[in-house]
Write a protein that holds these residues in place. Structure first.
Motif: not given
Ligand SMILES: Cc1ncc(COP(=O)(O)O)c(C=O)c1O
Length: 358
Positions: A279-286, A340-358
């Motif tokens: 949710r935090a990621c999607l509030s910043r990611q348009t 959403l069952g992923s390792d809680t350290e992996h998910l925020p980093r993975g979302l940042a990577a998706i943001g970078a590629l977007l």
């Protein structure tokens, strides 16, 4: 009987053995260790012989029945969710029958009836309808159908079927004389868990597994809950598939059911932390979005219009050390499946990577 290729598993096998920094591709909750489960040396005591007339340990059978509030004749133990789904479909469908299957999908819910020679009609969950079932349309589609297959929660969107929808679906199925298979591998990952469908009426058969919501992916233990006649047919079918359950596995499964509350609380903590990060990621990611899911397990992240999700997922793996799966292998192009069952350290980093590629 011929099975079509399994799109999701073919994708996962491409990258599974490559160590990656951010692993978001699994639908299951991050694995529990044997130590956390409390596995001790007593597991290895006794004989390995198996009495063929006992397809599963009576104590495991009782533990599942008790956990879900079902009498024993409505429960069988299976080799994980896959065998439970297979037996439910096998016990219901003959070649030439009409089967309605949802899309986006967990593939066996449509490919198993197809392999049995059924005519499979798609019930499309649409973005416009926030991926919910369209019960009016289902009433039409279920004319002459033998079986409807759905997952609650849906894999890959994480959208659920509420109690009210299940009750309405039961009434539709009764009018259409149709059975409804509800795959509940992720039901216990719902924010507000709907009832076990099979507890609402004999129109339903429910399947579940320790591999997903419980975080026990390596334990191939599942179960099927349903009306006694269907359960008896499924047991006959099991005599032709696995015959019985592995001994050590059953001992571990009994331990898991003793720790059920702890396992599900752990799963919910992981889910809630990851849902908050999404949710935090999607509030910043348009550029990306989602239909707010009812829980998860798997959820679907919508990419900008026209994006090829397979290519995007390949680039995430190759260039950003991030493993997701493209939803086009589950009938939903233009989306990425995130666990959403992923390792809680992996998910925020993975979302940042998706943001970078977007
Ligand atoms: C909805 C659903 N049902 C069943 C299964 C199969 O589960 P198992 O690994 O327990 O066979 C999966 C696997 O991902 C799934 O997503």
């Amino acid at each position: 009987m011929e099975f079509e290729p399994f799109g999701l598993y073919d994708w996962l096998k491409r990258y599974e053995d490559r160590p990656m920094k951010n692993v978001l591709a699994a639908s299951a909750v991050k694995s529990v260790t044997l130590r956390e489960l409390g596995a001790g040396p007593e597991l290895f005591e006794g004989e390995l012989g198996q009495h063929m007339a006992t397809p599963f340990h009576p104590k495991l059978h009782e533990a599942v029945a008790r956990a879900y509030g079902f009498p024993l004749e409505r429960v069988i133990i299976t080799l994980a969710g896959s065998e439970a789904d297979l037996l439910a479909i096998w016990s219901t469908v003959k070649s030439g029958d009409k089967v309605v299957a949802e899309s986006p999908y967990y593939q066996p819910l449509r490919s198993v009836p197809k392999a049995l020679g059924a005519k499979v009609v798609t019930h499309q969950r649409t973005l416009k309808n926030k991926f919910r079932l369209d019960l009016g349309r289902l009433e039409e589609q279920l004319k002459g159908a033998r079986l409807l297959t759905i997952a609650n929660l849906n894999n890959p969107t994480g959208v659920g079927v509420s109690r009210r929808e299940l009750e309405e679906l039961r009434d539709i199925a009764a009018r259409r004389r149709c059975t409804v298979l509800v795959d509940e591998a992720f039901r216990e990952m719902s924010f507000d868990a709907p009832p076990v469908a099979a507890s609402l009426g004999d129109e339903f058969v429910s399947t579940n597994t320790l591999t997903k919501s419980y975080g026990l992916g390596g334990l191939r233990t599942g179960w099927l809950l349903g009306p006694p006649k269907l359960v008896a047919r499924a047991l006959t079918a099991k005599n032709h598939t696995s015959v019985g359950q592995p001994l050590l596995e059953q001992r571990l499964a009994m331990l898991a059911l003793e720790k059920r509350e702890w396992l599900l609380q752990r799963a919910h903590r992981i889910r809630d932390a990851n849902a908050a990060a999404m949710r935090a990621c999607l509030s910043r990611q348009t550029k990306a979005g989602w239909v707010e899911p009812d829980g998860g397990g798997p959820v679907a992240l919508r990419l900008p219009a026209g994006t090829n999700d397979v290519r995007f997922s390949e680039r995430l793996a190759e260039e950003h050390d991030t493993f997701v799966s493209p939803c086009s292998v589950q009938g939903l192009p233009g989306h990425l499946r995130i666990g959403l069952g992923s390792d809680t350290e992996h998910l925020p980093r993975g979302l940042a990577a998706i943001g970078a590629l977007l």
